[in-house]
Design an enzyme around this catalytic site. Structure first.
Site, PDB file in Angstrom:
ATOM      1  N   HIS A 101       0.889  -1.177  -0.114  1.00 57.91           N
ATOM      2  CA  HIS A 101       0.062  -0.029  -0.059  1.00 57.91           C
ATOM      3  C   HIS A 101       0.944   1.194  -0.033  1.00 57.91           C
ATOM      4  O   HIS A 101       1.525   1.508   0.958  1.00 57.91           O
ATOM      5  CB  HIS A 101      -1.116   0.242   0.950  1.00 57.91           C
ATOM      6  CG  HIS A 101      -1.779  -0.948   1.264  1.00 57.91           C
ATOM      7  ND1 HIS A 101      -3.001  -1.170   0.478  1.00 57.91           N
ATOM      8  CD2 HIS A 101      -2.064  -2.169   2.249  1.00 57.91           C
ATOM      9  CE1 HIS A 101      -3.770  -2.337   0.906  1.00 57.91           C
ATOM     10  NE2 HIS A 101      -3.050  -2.945   1.911  1.00 57.91           N
ATOM     11  N   HIS A 140      -0.849  -6.674  -5.137  1.00 57.21           N
ATOM     12  CA  HIS A 140      -0.650  -8.019  -4.500  1.00 57.21           C
ATOM     13  C   HIS A 140       0.128  -9.053  -5.411  1.00 57.21           C
ATOM     14  O   HIS A 140      -0.225  -9.115  -6.633  1.00 57.21           O
ATOM     15  CB  HIS A 140      -2.246  -8.545  -4.249  1.00 57.21           C
ATOM     16  CG  HIS A 140      -2.093  -9.892  -3.833  1.00 57.21           C
ATOM     17  ND1 HIS A 140      -2.823 -10.779  -4.807  1.00 57.21           N
ATOM     18  CD2 HIS A 140      -2.148 -10.572  -2.814  1.00 57.21           C
ATOM     19  CE1 HIS A 140      -2.929 -12.141  -4.251  1.00 57.21           C
ATOM     20  NE2 HIS A 140      -2.333 -12.041  -2.986  1.00 57.21           N
ATOM     21  N   HIS A 182      -0.417  -5.656 -16.893  1.00 58.64           N
ATOM     22  CA  HIS A 182      -0.983  -7.034 -17.740  1.00 58.64           C
ATOM     23  C   HIS A 182      -0.031  -7.496 -18.762  1.00 58.64           C
ATOM     24  O   HIS A 182       0.458  -8.366 -18.870  1.00 58.64           O
ATOM     25  CB  HIS A 182      -2.268  -6.610 -18.291  1.00 58.64           C
ATOM     26  CG  HIS A 182      -3.509  -6.812 -17.572  1.00 58.64           C
ATOM     27  ND1 HIS A 182      -4.041  -8.032 -17.473  1.00 58.64           N
ATOM     28  CD2 HIS A 182      -4.132  -5.979 -16.778  1.00 58.64           C
ATOM     29  CE1 HIS A 182      -4.993  -7.725 -16.315  1.00 58.64           C
ATOM     30  NE2 HIS A 182      -5.156  -6.615 -16.191  1.00 58.64           N
ATOM     31  N   ARG A 192       2.675 -20.197  -4.713  1.00 57.98           N
ATOM     32  CA  ARG A 192       2.720 -21.223  -3.758  1.00 57.98           C
ATOM     33  C   ARG A 192       2.983 -22.485  -4.418  1.00 57.98           C
ATOM     34  O   ARG A 192       2.729 -22.713  -5.457  1.00 57.98           O
ATOM     35  CB  ARG A 192       1.493 -21.080  -2.995  1.00 57.98           C
ATOM     36  CG  ARG A 192       0.359 -21.414  -3.719  1.00 57.98           C
ATOM     37  CD  ARG A 192      -0.881 -21.094  -2.899  1.00 57.98           C
ATOM     38  NE  ARG A 192      -2.136 -21.125  -3.783  1.00 57.98           N
ATOM     39  CZ  ARG A 192      -2.534 -20.041  -4.458  1.00 57.98           C
ATOM     40  NH1 ARG A 192      -1.950 -18.841  -4.170  1.00 57.98           N
ATOM     41  NH2 ARG A 192      -3.781 -20.150  -5.064  1.00 57.98           N
TER      42      ARG A 192
END
Length: 289
Positions: A111, A121, A159, A125
């Site tokens: 932020h 963000h 993008h 994983r």
């Protein structure tokens, strides 16, 4: 037989490496911020190790930066293991046969103090049950209405970076992952998107571990390169009190999504993760007028 131990070592090492690269670059951006707009000393990451409360359940390291450019930024890594609850096991591939799991990853939320610089963000994983797979992605959340559409310059740049990561690998489908991201990061109760999107993928197992892993690595690399360029392109722009007010209201939408809809938040809390790092995604200051 699949050598899961080698795969675990390789992925956990990569997430630590990526964390170090991101933190180094973000601290460099802190130092580059012009004093006239961002008074005070440049911030640095502070790290805190944590362990799951269950015996031999693993843990992680939370990294927090509260600076003059980055108002609040968390970059966290973890390596955890244990057993899913029956509810979680029933919904997780391979866990219906054996509820034990192992998971490693990196998660990031930034932020910015300047409302003209979008929040961001990213997480990737690797999860192992009796099966294994990769997941993750990245998405951009501009806080100003003028920038909250997918044809805005920052959105196009972000993008382009995510598409570049996908286009290098046959296992990745940018259009599919883009649409998946748009569907996932959507505030159903408000009927509006959280931001301008990016990519999202989950349960990626093409049958070629090395290729899936290489793609996941490139998601991290391209994210860092792309977002750093966006920040540098905006870092010298002054802002108004009206823009700051709009930023704080937009942040409220971020809170709503993470608490109501985000599966990563739910996974972390239901598997005994560290509450402090899980909820570090919350903005430091926010308004609901």
């Amino acid at each position: 037989m699949t050598d899961f131990d080698t795969r675990k070592d390789k992925t956990a090492h990569w997430f630590r490496t990526l964390r170090d690269q991101i933190c180094k670059e973000f601290e460099a951006l802190e130092r580059e911020a012009p004093d006239a707009l961002y008074p005070g000393e440049a911030g640095k990451f502070e790290y805190e190790d944590w362990q799951r409360k269950v015996e031999n359940g693993g843990g992680g390291t939370g990294g927090m930066l509260r600076g003059r450019l980055f108002e609040k930024c968390g970059v966290h890594i973890s390596v955890v293991k244990g057993e899913f609850t029956p509810e979680m096991a029933a919904r997780t591939p391979g866990a219906d046969k054996d509820p034990r799991f192992w998971a490693a990853g990196i998660s990031l939320i930034a932020h910015q103090r300047n409302p003209r610089i979008p929040a961001v963000h990213m997480n990737t994983r690797y999860i192992v049950t009796t099966q294994d797979w990769f997941g993750g992605g990245g998405d951009l959340t501009p806080t100003q209405a003028i920038d909250r559409h997918q044809d805005a310059p920052d959105a196009l740049a972000f993008h382009a970076g995510m598409k570049a990561a996908c286009d290098k690998h046959n296992v990745a489908d940018y259009e599919h992952y883009k649409n998946w991201c748009d569907e996932y990061f959507y505030l159903k109760h408000r009927d509006e998107p959280r931001g301008t999107g990016g990519i999202f993928y989950d349960r990626l197992n093409s049958g070629n571990f090395e290729e899936d892993f290489a793609f996941t690595q490139d998601v991290g690399r391209h994210f860092l390169k792309t977002y750093s360029a966006i920040v540098r392109g905006r870092i010298h722009e002054p802002w108004t009190e009206e823009e700051r007010e709009e930023q704080l209201i937009t942040r409220g939408r971020y809170v709503e999504f993470n608490l109501l809809w985000d599966r990563g938040t739910t996974f972390g809390l239901k598997t005994g993760g560290n509450v402090k790092t899980i909820l570090s995604s919350m903005p430091p200051v926010v308004k609901w007028p």
